[in-house]
Motif scaffolding. Structure first.
Motif, mmCIF file in Angstrom:
data_model
loop_
_atom_site.group_PDB
_atom_site.id
_atom_site.type_symbol
_atom_site.label_atom_id
_atom_site.label_comp_id
_atom_site.label_asym_id
_atom_site.label_seq_id
_atom_site.Cartn_x
_atom_site.Cartn_y
_atom_site.Cartn_z
ATOM 1 N N PHE A 139 0.831 -1.201 0.000
ATOM 2 C CA PHE A 139 0.000 0.000 0.000
ATOM 3 C C PHE A 139 0.868 1.254 0.000
ATOM 4 C CE2 PHE A 139 -2.305 3.292 2.414
ATOM 5 C CZ PHE A 139 -3.372 3.481 1.548
ATOM 6 N N GLU A 140 1.942 1.267 0.797
ATOM 7 C CA GLU A 140 2.833 2.418 0.839
ATOM 8 C C GLU A 140 3.534 2.634 -0.500
ATOM 9 O OE1 GLU A 140 5.396 1.640 4.116
ATOM 10 O OE2 GLU A 140 3.861 2.108 5.606
ATOM 11 N N VAL A 141 3.918 1.563 -1.165
ATOM 12 C CA VAL A 141 4.568 1.674 -2.470
ATOM 13 C C VAL A 141 3.588 2.223 -3.501
ATOM 14 C CG1 VAL A 141 5.534 0.307 -4.375
ATOM 15 C CG2 VAL A 141 6.323 -0.070 -2.047
ATOM 16 N N MET A 142 2.338 1.784 -3.460
ATOM 17 C CA MET A 142 1.334 2.308 -4.393
ATOM 18 C C MET A 142 1.115 3.797 -4.171
ATOM 19 S SD MET A 142 -1.476 -0.813 -4.822
ATOM 20 C CE MET A 142 -2.647 0.108 -3.913
ATOM 21 N N ARG A 143 1.050 4.229 -2.906
ATOM 22 C CA ARG A 143 0.889 5.656 -2.609
ATOM 23 C C ARG A 143 2.084 6.454 -3.103
ATOM 24 N NH1 ARG A 143 -0.095 7.042 3.252
ATOM 25 N NH2 ARG A 143 0.028 9.096 2.345
ATOM 26 N N LEU A 144 3.292 5.919 -2.923
ATOM 27 C CA LEU A 144 4.497 6.599 -3.381
ATOM 28 C C LEU A 144 4.510 6.706 -4.904
ATOM 29 C CD1 LEU A 144 7.184 7.867 -2.569
ATOM 30 C CD2 LEU A 144 8.206 5.595 -2.720
ATOM 31 N N GLN A 145 4.097 5.654 -5.605
ATOM 32 C CA GLN A 145 4.031 5.704 -7.062
ATOM 33 C C GLN A 145 3.050 6.767 -7.537
ATOM 34 O OE1 GLN A 145 3.126 1.663 -8.152
ATOM 35 N NE2 GLN A 145 5.238 1.258 -8.744
ATOM 36 N N GLU A 146 1.899 6.862 -6.879
ATOM 37 C CA GLU A 146 0.917 7.880 -7.246
ATOM 38 C C GLU A 146 1.486 9.280 -7.040
ATOM 39 O OE1 GLU A 146 -2.622 7.201 -5.028
ATOM 40 O OE2 GLU A 146 -3.062 5.294 -6.021
ATOM 41 N N LYS A 205 2.184 12.078 -9.919
ATOM 42 C CA LYS A 205 1.613 13.419 -9.806
ATOM 43 C C LYS A 205 2.706 14.475 -9.906
ATOM 44 C CE LYS A 205 -1.243 16.312 -6.845
ATOM 45 N NZ LYS A 205 -1.961 16.409 -5.573
ATOM 46 N N GLN A 206 3.848 14.243 -9.280
ATOM 47 C CA GLN A 206 4.949 15.193 -9.368
ATOM 48 C C GLN A 206 5.476 15.283 -10.788
ATOM 49 O OE1 GLN A 206 8.314 14.389 -6.884
ATOM 50 N NE2 GLN A 206 9.441 16.161 -7.631
ATOM 51 N N ALA A 207 5.567 14.165 -11.478
ATOM 52 C CA ALA A 207 6.044 14.179 -12.859
ATOM 53 C C ALA A 207 5.082 14.931 -13.761
ATOM 54 C CB ALA A 207 6.233 12.754 -13.362
ATOM 55 N N LEU A 220 3.103 17.468 -12.797
ATOM 56 C CA LEU A 220 3.084 18.882 -12.446
ATOM 57 C C LEU A 220 4.429 19.572 -12.640
ATOM 58 C CD1 LEU A 220 0.943 18.833 -9.182
ATOM 59 C CD2 LEU A 220 0.230 19.440 -11.492
ATOM 60 N N GLU A 221 5.485 18.811 -12.829
ATOM 61 C CA GLU A 221 6.809 19.399 -12.942
ATOM 62 C C GLU A 221 6.891 20.298 -14.177
ATOM 63 O OE1 GLU A 221 11.418 17.946 -12.543
ATOM 64 O OE2 GLU A 221 9.835 16.493 -12.881
ATOM 65 N N GLY A 222 7.347 21.526 -13.967
ATOM 66 C CA GLY A 222 7.479 22.487 -15.056
ATOM 67 C C GLY A 222 6.239 23.328 -15.275
ATOM 68 N N THR A 223 5.198 23.154 -14.495
ATOM 69 C CA THR A 223 3.985 23.950 -14.643
ATOM 70 C C THR A 223 3.910 24.965 -13.512
ATOM 71 O OG1 THR A 223 2.629 22.443 -13.333
ATOM 72 C CG2 THR A 223 2.776 21.991 -15.695
ATOM 73 N N ASP A 224 2.910 25.832 -13.592
ATOM 74 C CA ASP A 224 2.733 26.833 -12.535
ATOM 75 C C ASP A 224 2.239 26.209 -11.236
ATOM 76 O OD1 ASP A 224 3.514 28.793 -14.278
ATOM 77 O OD2 ASP A 224 1.455 29.281 -14.899
ATOM 78 N N GLN A 225 1.625 25.060 -11.312
ATOM 79 C CA GLN A 225 1.092 24.415 -10.117
ATOM 80 C C GLN A 225 2.169 23.667 -9.325
ATOM 81 O OE1 GLN A 225 -1.943 21.867 -11.598
ATOM 82 N NE2 GLN A 225 -3.385 23.535 -11.992
#
Length: 111
Positions: free
Chosen positions: A78-85, A89-91, A93-98
């Motif tokens: 479960f922790e690995v699945m949360r980390l993957q999500e 999400k970071q990938a 949003l990376e490079g955007t204003d958010q």
């Protein structure tokens, strides 16, 4: 590798070598049951009761270790699945204003 080397042990149509925690549970159960039954026999010299205690302890150790191991496996999964999500999400949003700006320079304080 040949096809014969890749085959696992099939029980009820399922390869038991692929089940997490299966091997360790049975190894600990067998060794614990054997040790407990042998120790009981050495102290009491009652063969039938020692065999019964050996089977009981094998069952309890195997079931107990299986539940403990599967709980930890599920928690880790479960922790690995949360980390993957979170990484996905970071990938996205990376490079955007958010994308949060966390690479700020720390302030230097003179003492």
């Amino acid at each position: 590798m040949t096809d014969e080397q890749d085959k696992g042990i099939i029980v009820f149509g399922r390869d038991i070598t692929k089940i997490p925690c299966f091997r360790n549970s049975f190894l600990y159960g067998v060794s614990g049951g054997l040790a407990f039954g042998l120790a009981h026999f050495l102290f009491t010299s009652r063969t039938l009761r020692s065999v019964n205690y050996s089977v009981y302890s094998f069952s309890m150790i195997t079931i107990g270790y299986w539940m403990h191991c599967r709980y930890n496996y599920s928690k880790t999964k479960f922790e690995v699945m949360r980390l993957q999500e979170m990484l996905e999400k970071q990938a996205m949003l990376e490079g955007t204003d958010q994308f949060p700006q966390t690479n700020q320079q720390p302030e230097i304080v003179d003492v």
